[in-house]
Design a protein around this motif. Structure first.
Motif: not given
Length: 533
Positions: A111-132
């Motif tokens: 029963t984790p916070v359901a939004i944790y995994h999507p938010s974490y993946l979006v964070l990773a995508a945002g970091i990649a967008i900034a670098f590229l």
């Protein structure tokens, strides 16, 4: 165009796709975990592939939608961005494993916070967008994507303390975003473009006063994001209250995205060192004020937050020298610091779990009851302090040598400030280790099991930090080539704008396909005329 160009968009596409899947499966915690692990593992493979694809043939360019610069959106993977992608992908994956193990140990894996995994993946995508990103607006988009995800992550569980600290973080982040957006508008109004390669061509042609104003606005926006003094007061109040995995990934990566942006604009858009004196003063103040704040702390998380601020000053030190030697040392130090600072915050989470607190006044005796934990803290602590032969020492030596080579009174002051900061870092971390691990505990500590996944993730990063020392020679040679590429602005501009920016915006691939289609149509017409009586 390299055959490996297809790797370039994967660090962005994979996490965004995974975020959508994880959000759709919000009722299935186990499926979310599997998706996130698989996606981030594949992103790490793609990022490492890009790192090894940098063979000297120039940056790898992807024209999103088939439209080339300056009209279209470009993803640009050069040596610097590929190195940042690889190290960030490794850190994000290790922190994820740590957080999953923590969830299992706390009994909330189902029963984790359901939004944790999507938010974490979006964070990773945002970091990649900034670098590229190859243009200012999409760099802004990358920042906003990762910041939107970070707003969610920093306030998870909704405690009053986290909401308060998250509010401070959000207000400061929005302020920097507004400044950045204003700078983008100024750049477009003055030059008619936001593509960084084309800006590099046009900025020397505009009024010097406007160019300087634009440079200062961008440095102000990125200085807030990188937590450069006096724009750093928000960080020690925001990071320590978040969950340990969130704090670790924030400390390791988010400020470095700001540092990356400063490197990019200083080398590509504003070469010549007009703001170097300002950056030197900011670097010196950041180092000294940050480490004095760390010395005064009696809480491990706050102490590490102040050392984070302080050591950003080392990176700005290297950037402000405007030399290949200084830039190479700064890039090397960024890689070292991402690894070590993330590790220390993960270990701080283990200390809190084992000792029940991160207050140094209430800890003690952990070396006897948890010797492995003592080692996991001691090794990266000494690395951060710059004790030989660790990578922190090698990075600092490179920065000090570059400062001495510059030979100005201000660079000598920076060298002295760097030495003082290193000694005070050693003092602060030894004091923390002594209080938490060596001195007698003020009260008996209840035995608490440390989950293997949490310990293992931290241990992997500790070993990786040691590995940076082992491969310091090849890594430093790579950062020297990256610094040389940054100094070679024409190579970047030519790769992004092969026709000098005068094209229609149609990519080479699309133009080639169109030419082939016209040729085929002409042949069909010729054949038809040949058979017509």
């Amino acid at each position: 165009m390299s055959d490996l160009t297809w790797l370039v968009p994967l660090p962005v596409m994979l996490p965004l796709t995974g975020a959508g899947l994880a959000l759709a499966l919000w009722r299935h915690a186990s499926a979310q975990r599997v998706i996130t692990l698989v996606v981030l593992s594949l992103s790490l493979v793609a990022s490492v592939g890009l790192l090894f694809a940098q063979s000297g043939s120039g940056p790898l360019i992807v024209d999103v939608g088939g439209w080339s610069a300056p009209v279209g959106i470009n993803l640009v993977a050069d040596r610097l961005s590929s190195l940042m992608l690889a190290i960030s992908a490794l850190v994000v994956l290790c922190v994820l494993v740590y957080s999953l193990a923590q969830g299992v140990a706390d009994g909330d894996e189902e029963t984790p916070v359901a939004i944790y995994h999507p938010s974490y993946l979006v964070l990773a995508a945002g970091i990649a967008i900034a670098f590229l990103s190859g243009d200012l607006f999409n760099l802004y988009v990358g920042f906003e994507v990762l910041l939107a995800a970070s707003y969610v992550l920093i306030t998870l569980t909704g405690t009053a303390e986290r909401i308060r600290s998250g509010t401070i973080y959000i207000v400061v982040a929005l302020l920097s975003s507004v400044i950045f957006l204003f700078a983008i508008g100024l750049a477009y109004s003055a030059t008619g473009t936001v593509n960084m390669a084309q800006l590099a061509q046009r900025l020397p042609e505009i009024d010097p006063g406007i160019s300087l104003a634009l440079q200062l606005l961008l440095l102000l926006a990125f200085g807030i994001k990188a937590a450069i003094f006096p724009l750093s007061a928000w960080l020690p109040d925001s990071y320590p209250t978040a969950p340990a995995p969130v704090t670790a990934v924030f400390a390791g990566l988010l400020t470095k995205v700001g540092v990356y942006a400063i490197i990019r604009i200083q080398t590509l858009l504003f070469p010549g060192g007009r703001a170097d004196d300002l950056l030197m003063w900011a670097a010196l103040a950041t180092m000294l004020v940050g480490i004095l704040g760390a010395v005064a702390q009696n809480d491990i998380k706050r102490l590490l937050s102040f050392t984070l601020v302080s050591h950003i000053g080392f990176m700005i030190f290297g950037i402000s020298l405007s030399s290949e030697a200084g830039m190479a040392a700064a890039i090397f130090y960024v890689v070292h610091h991402i690894t070590v600072q993330t590790t220390l915050f993960l270990v701080a989470g283990l200390i809190e779990r084992r000792g029940g607190t991160t207050s140094l006044d209430h800890l003690g005796g952990l070396a006897k009851i948890a010797p492995l934990l003592a080692v996991l803290f001691f090794v990266p602590a000494m690395n951060l302090a710059g004790i030989p032969p660790f990578s922190g020492f090698l990075g600092k030596v490179g920065l000090l040598e570059a400062g001495v080579a510059a030979g100005t009174p201000m660079t000598y002051a920076l060298v002295a400030g760097g030495v003082v900061t290193s000694l005070l870092t050693l003092y602060a971390l030894v004091k923390a280790w002594n209080k938490a691990f060596w001195q007698t505990a003020p009260a008996p500590v209840e035995p608490v099991h440390l989950p293997r996944g949490m310990v293992g993730s931290a241990a992997v990063l500790v070993v990786f930090g040691i590995g940076l020392t082992v491969v310091a020679g090849p890594l430093y040679a790579y950062t020297e080539r990256a610094a040389h590429d940054l100094d070679d602005r024409d190579g970047y501009i030519t790769a992004v704008l092969p026709d000098g920016g005068r094209g229609s915006g149609i990519s080479d691939r699309v133009a080639r396909e169109a030419a082939e289609a016209r040729e085929a149509a002409d042949e069909a017409v010729d054949e038809a005329e040949a058979v017509t009586p």
